[in-house]
Design a protein around this motif. Sequence first.
Motif, mmCIF file in Angstrom:
data_model
loop_
_atom_site.group_PDB
_atom_site.id
_atom_site.type_symbol
_atom_site.label_atom_id
_atom_site.label_comp_id
_atom_site.label_asym_id
_atom_site.label_seq_id
_atom_site.Cartn_x
_atom_site.Cartn_y
_atom_site.Cartn_z
ATOM 1 N N SER A 346 0.817 -1.213 0.000
ATOM 2 C CA SER A 346 0.000 0.000 0.000
ATOM 3 C C SER A 346 0.852 1.264 0.000
ATOM 4 O O SER A 346 0.394 2.327 -0.430
ATOM 5 C CB SER A 346 -0.940 0.010 1.218
ATOM 6 O OG SER A 346 -0.200 -0.001 2.429
ATOM 7 N N LYS A 349 1.431 3.371 -3.257
ATOM 8 C CA LYS A 349 0.429 4.254 -3.842
ATOM 9 C C LYS A 349 1.009 5.652 -4.023
ATOM 10 O O LYS A 349 1.719 6.166 -3.158
ATOM 11 C CB LYS A 349 -0.815 4.322 -2.955
ATOM 12 C CG LYS A 349 -1.593 3.025 -2.850
ATOM 13 C CD LYS A 349 -2.918 3.230 -2.139
ATOM 14 C CE LYS A 349 -2.713 3.709 -0.711
ATOM 15 N NZ LYS A 349 -4.008 3.827 0.006
ATOM 16 N N SER A 351 -0.434 8.388 -3.741
ATOM 17 C CA SER A 351 -0.928 9.313 -2.727
ATOM 18 C C SER A 351 -0.118 9.258 -1.437
ATOM 19 O O SER A 351 -0.124 10.209 -0.655
ATOM 20 C CB SER A 351 -2.397 9.008 -2.410
ATOM 21 O OG SER A 351 -2.542 7.668 -1.948
#
Length: 393
Positions: A346, A349, A351
Amino acid sequence: MSVQDDARRFVAVAQEVGRVFAADVLERDRTGSDPLPQLDLLRESGLTTLLVPSEYGGQGATWSTAVRVMRSLARTDASVAQVLAYHYVNESNAGFAATPEAGERWYRTSAANRWIWGDSVNPTDPDLAFEPAPGGWTLRGTKRFSTGASAGDVILVSGTVRGGDDDGRGLTVVVERTRSGVAPLGDWDALGQRQSASGSVRFDDVLISESDVLAWAGDEPFGTLFTPAIQLSFGNLYLGIAEGALAQGVDLVRERRGSWFLSTAEKYRDDPFTQRIVGDLDARIAAAEALADRVGDDFDAVVARGSAVTSEDRGRIAIDIARLKIVTNETALDVANRVFEVTGSSSAKASTGLDLHWRNIRTHSLHDPVDFKRLEVGAYVLNGENQPISLYT
C-alpha cells in the motif's frame, strides 16, 4: 551564544518551516513549478541570511549550522533544501572569492534585500562568454543545470572573457534574474528534485558592468573553498533525505494492522524481519550523522583560518567531505529503496508519496559521479594525492 546553541536554534526554525512545506510537498512535486511561496517563507524565517556576517546584517552562523538546517529541510522537501543549499554556497563566494571590499558590499546588499542566490556556473558548459564592451562586457551563451536561477533574486554567473586584455580569464558576476536578456528556459523535467528551480538559462546580450563583478578566477586555497562547501551541502542533503524516508517509513509501519500470515508476531511493528531492517537502516543513518557532524565542525575550523588556509588544509578537508558524500550517497539510496520492504504494497500508492525520497536522491546523486569521489579518497590514502582544484573537487 555558542555554535551548538546557534545550531539548535536555527534547526528548530528549519523544523517549523519543514512542517509547513510537508503539507503540500507532493502536490508541488507533481506540478514541478518554481517554489516562490516557499522561498518567501525562508526569507521570513531568517534562514536566508544565516551565513552573512553579523556585522553586515546577517545571522553570523557557521557552516556546520547551515548544513544542519539543510539536512532538516531535506527530510520533508529536498527540492527547496537544495535551493537553500545552493543559495548559501553562491552567496558565500562573497566571503571566499571576492576581495574584502567587494565581499562586504555584496553581503550588505544581499542581507538588506533578503536575496536568494541562484547560479549558472555549470563547468561542463564552457560556451558562456563575456565579450568586452564599453564600460564592461556583453554576456552571451547558455548554461544548463542552473539551480535556483529561475526563482532566486540574483544569479551567480561564471564564464570566460573572449577578447581584450583579459582574454581567457575566468570571471564570476552577479546579475538580477529580471535583468534584460536573462532567460530561464524552464526545461527541468527530472524524476526528482522537481521544485529545485533548475534548468537551462540563456543569456542574450546581457550588459555587465564592473559593479556586477564578484571575483576573477583564481586558485588561492581559501578562495576555492566554495567547492568543498557545495560537496558538504550535498552530503547533508542526502543524509536528510535518508532521515526523512526512514521517518515516514516508521510511521507507516506503526499504522499497519495485523501482520504477514506466516509471521509469529501479531503486528508488523513486532515482526523480527521488520525490526531487523529498520534497525539496520537506523544504525547506518546514525553513523552517517556522526560523520556529517564531525566533518561540518572540521570545515568550520578550516574556514575560520581565512587567508591562512593552505593547499594541504584544503586537500584534507576535501577528502573528508568526499568520504561523507560516498557514505551518505549510498546510505540514502539504500534507505529510500529498502524502506518499502517494511511498509508494504500500500505504501507504493502515489498518494502516500514515499517514493518522493527515492526519486529525489536518485536524481541529485547523479550530479557528479560518486565513483570519482571513491577514486579521490583512494588516491589520497594510497599516495597522498589530491585532485586538481575544480568546481567538482
